[in-house]
Design a protein around this motif. Structure first.
Motif, PDB file in Angstrom:
ATOM      1  N   GLU A 156      26.259  58.469  -2.117  1.00  0.00           N
ATOM      2  CA  GLU A 156      25.926  58.683  -0.712  1.00  0.00           C
ATOM      3  C   GLU A 156      25.562  60.136  -0.434  1.00  0.00           C
ATOM      4  O   GLU A 156      24.669  60.433   0.360  1.00  0.00           O
ATOM      5  CB  GLU A 156      27.118  58.280   0.173  1.00  0.00           C
ATOM      6  CG  GLU A 156      27.400  56.787   0.171  1.00  0.00           C
ATOM      7  CD  GLU A 156      28.660  56.438   0.928  1.00  0.00           C
ATOM      8  OE1 GLU A 156      28.719  55.338   1.490  1.00  0.00           O
ATOM      9  OE2 GLU A 156      29.594  57.273   0.954  1.00  0.00           O
TER      10      GLU A 156
ATOM     11  N   SER B 260      23.194  54.821  -2.069  1.00  0.00           N
ATOM     12  CA  SER B 260      24.180  54.459  -1.049  1.00  0.00           C
ATOM     13  C   SER B 260      25.559  54.146  -1.624  1.00  0.00           C
ATOM     14  O   SER B 260      26.415  53.613  -0.899  1.00  0.00           O
ATOM     15  CB  SER B 260      23.683  53.224  -0.281  1.00  0.00           C
ATOM     16  OG  SER B 260      23.547  52.112  -1.161  1.00  0.00           O
TER      17      SER B 260
ATOM     18  N   SER C 205      29.356  54.207  -2.658  1.00  0.00           N
ATOM     19  CA  SER C 205      30.564  54.880  -2.184  1.00  0.00           C
ATOM     20  C   SER C 205      31.342  55.472  -3.353  1.00  0.00           C
ATOM     21  O   SER C 205      31.021  55.232  -4.528  1.00  0.00           O
ATOM     22  CB  SER C 205      31.450  53.877  -1.446  1.00  0.00           C
ATOM     23  OG  SER C 205      31.912  52.873  -2.347  1.00  0.00           O
TER      24      SER C 205
END
Length: 469
Positions: free
Chosen positions: A249, A37, A39
């Protein structure tokens, strides 16, 4: 004041790491790949903070101090070149593959035996890399507090192990992001103050001994290649970097983060070149390994010097806990899980992951006692990985003719050749082992693969490579 700044930073990262652990770490997937996840900004920050560690602030600075900034450019050049290759060629493939470890990727092309052997070699290499983070952290604490270096190293090891154990990659990634910003700000602020004491960049270069003003620094071409190749090869196949791309991501985020990694690495390396070369002018009698650290302690205002030393601690800690965490993945997933065929219940897997981190940390501390300098340990660790793993890994991702027999033979050859050159032969001609181990690994990979190639294997390889795109 310097001690206070460093202590404040250490307290902050520990508290922040505990906060992230309590908030975000729910299972082994969070621990190992941050729940996939991360960024763009966090991924770029953790890539930079992980790869620019004690090998840069201590080992690389030591090289520049001894051989000069122009030779240092060649020493560090493998990092930006490797990042560009990752951006244009590999980052999105790695994210799509979405594996926990590099041996998992190797198993797809070369089978379970290759996965097991690769995992063992990566363990040896990453324990070595973790070890010199402990030593580098100890040097910073010794310089600032005056406590015996062995005690300082033990404290650094305990902090690194703690941070890697509590939160895994999700905790490490976010503390890395903050540390990367702190590192860059501190290094940039130090440069003009140091250059004002050397008469500027031109004055600093002119004050260096003649040999240190040359492109080779007095080294032969083979010696220069022996220093360039290990770092370059490690980056191209570094499981730590691959795990971070897997934690992105999506594939596009992985590629974008590689751009931030490139910019940050070029900026950091350029500053280290200037600071370490300035130390050779301003403090010529110091231990080369303390070049940047001694500048911070002796030639900068107390506040900025403390910030730079805390930045050095940040660099070392983030790299150490990352490689320790990565090695634990090899132990749990590739050896305990795949090779031994043992399974761990999901509710107990996180506990086992943490126990693996602690055990490997103890081994890393013990290994550091066998190498005389960080630079020597750095070259050994990088070569063990770069010669044994990287050729087979790149072939697995892009060369359809690579066969299971060729890949396994290359991994074994690279690892054995490194040990033979380092230990049995004692580094003949003063050459780093990569000059022997890499050609052996590549030659065996090509020869054995071509000798065992079949149409069925090439079709299977085509499907595997296509699946990584």
């Amino acid at each position: 004041m310097q001690i206070v700044i460093i202590a404040a930073y250490l307290l902050f990262v520990c508290v922040f790491g505990v906060y992230i652990m309590r908030k975000l770490v729910k299972d082994s997937d969070d621990f190992m790949v941050a729940g996939r996840s991360l960024s763009k900004a966090v991924l770029a920050g953790t890539l930079l903070a992980t790869f620019v560690g004690s090998g840069t602030i201590v080992g690389g600075a030591s090289f520049v101090f001894q051989y000069g900034p122009f030779a240092g450019i060649f020493f560090f050049l493998g990092t930006p070149i490797g990042v560009l290759i990752l951006y244009f060629w590999l980052a999105d493939k790695v994210r799509v593959a979405a594996r926990y470890t590099v041996p998992e990727i190797l198993e797809i092309r070369y089978g379970k035996a290759a996965r097991a052997v690769a995992a063992l070699i990566i363990l040896f290499a990453f324990i070595g890399i973790t070890s010199y983070q402990f030593i580098g952290g100890g040097k910073v604490l010794h310089i600032t507090t005056g406590i015996p270096e062995w005690q300082a190293t033990l404290i650094a090891a305990a902090i690194i192990i703690f941070l890697a154990t509590i939160g895994g990659l999700v905790s490490v990634a976010y503390t890395d992001f903050i540390s990367a910003i702190f590192i860059l700000v501190s290094l940039i602020a130090a440069v003009p103050l140091i250059l004002s004491q050397t008469g500027g960049l031109d004055g600093m270069i002119a004050a260096l001994p003649e040999a240190k003003q040359t492109i080779t620094g007095g080294l032969t071409v083979p010696q220069m290649l022996g220093y360039f190749l290990p770092l370059f090869l490690l980056l191209l196949g570094d499981q730590n970097v691959y795990q971070r791309f897997s934690a992105a991501e999506n594939p596009r985020t992985a590629r974008t983060a590689a751009i931030g990694f490139f910019v940050g690495s070029v900026l950091t390396i350029g500053i280290i070149l200037v600071l370490a070369a300035s130390a050779a002018v301003l403090l010529p009698e110091i231990d080369p390994a303390t070049a940047v650290l001694s500048l911070a302690n002796q030639k900068l205002p107390v506040l900025l010097g403390g910030m730079l030393l805390a930045a050095a601690v940040a660099i070392i800690i983030t790299t150490g806990n990352s490689y320790l965490l990565s090695a634990s993945a090899n132990l749990m997933y590739d050896l305990y899980g795949s090779l031994l065929g043992r399974t761990v219940a999901p509710e107990r897997r996180l506990m086992f992951d943490r126990l693996a981190v602690v055990g490997l940390g103890v081994l890393a501390y013990a290994l550091g006692t066998f190498f005389p300098t960080i630079l020597a340990l750095q070259m050994y660790s990088y070569t063990m990985y770069g010669a044994a793993i990287t050729p087979a890994l790149l072939a697995a991702l892009v060369w359809r003719k690579a066969t299971p027999a060729g890949g396994l033979a290359a991994i074994l050859t690279g690892g054995v050749a490194t040990l033979v050159w380092e230990l049995a032969l004692g580094k003949p001609l003063g050459w780093n082992s990569v000059l022997f181990a890499l050609p052996c690994s590549v030659a065996v990979l090509v020869i054995v693969s071509l000798a065992t190639a079949t149409r069925e294997n090439e079709e299977r390889a085509t499907r595997a490579i296509a699946g990584a795109r």
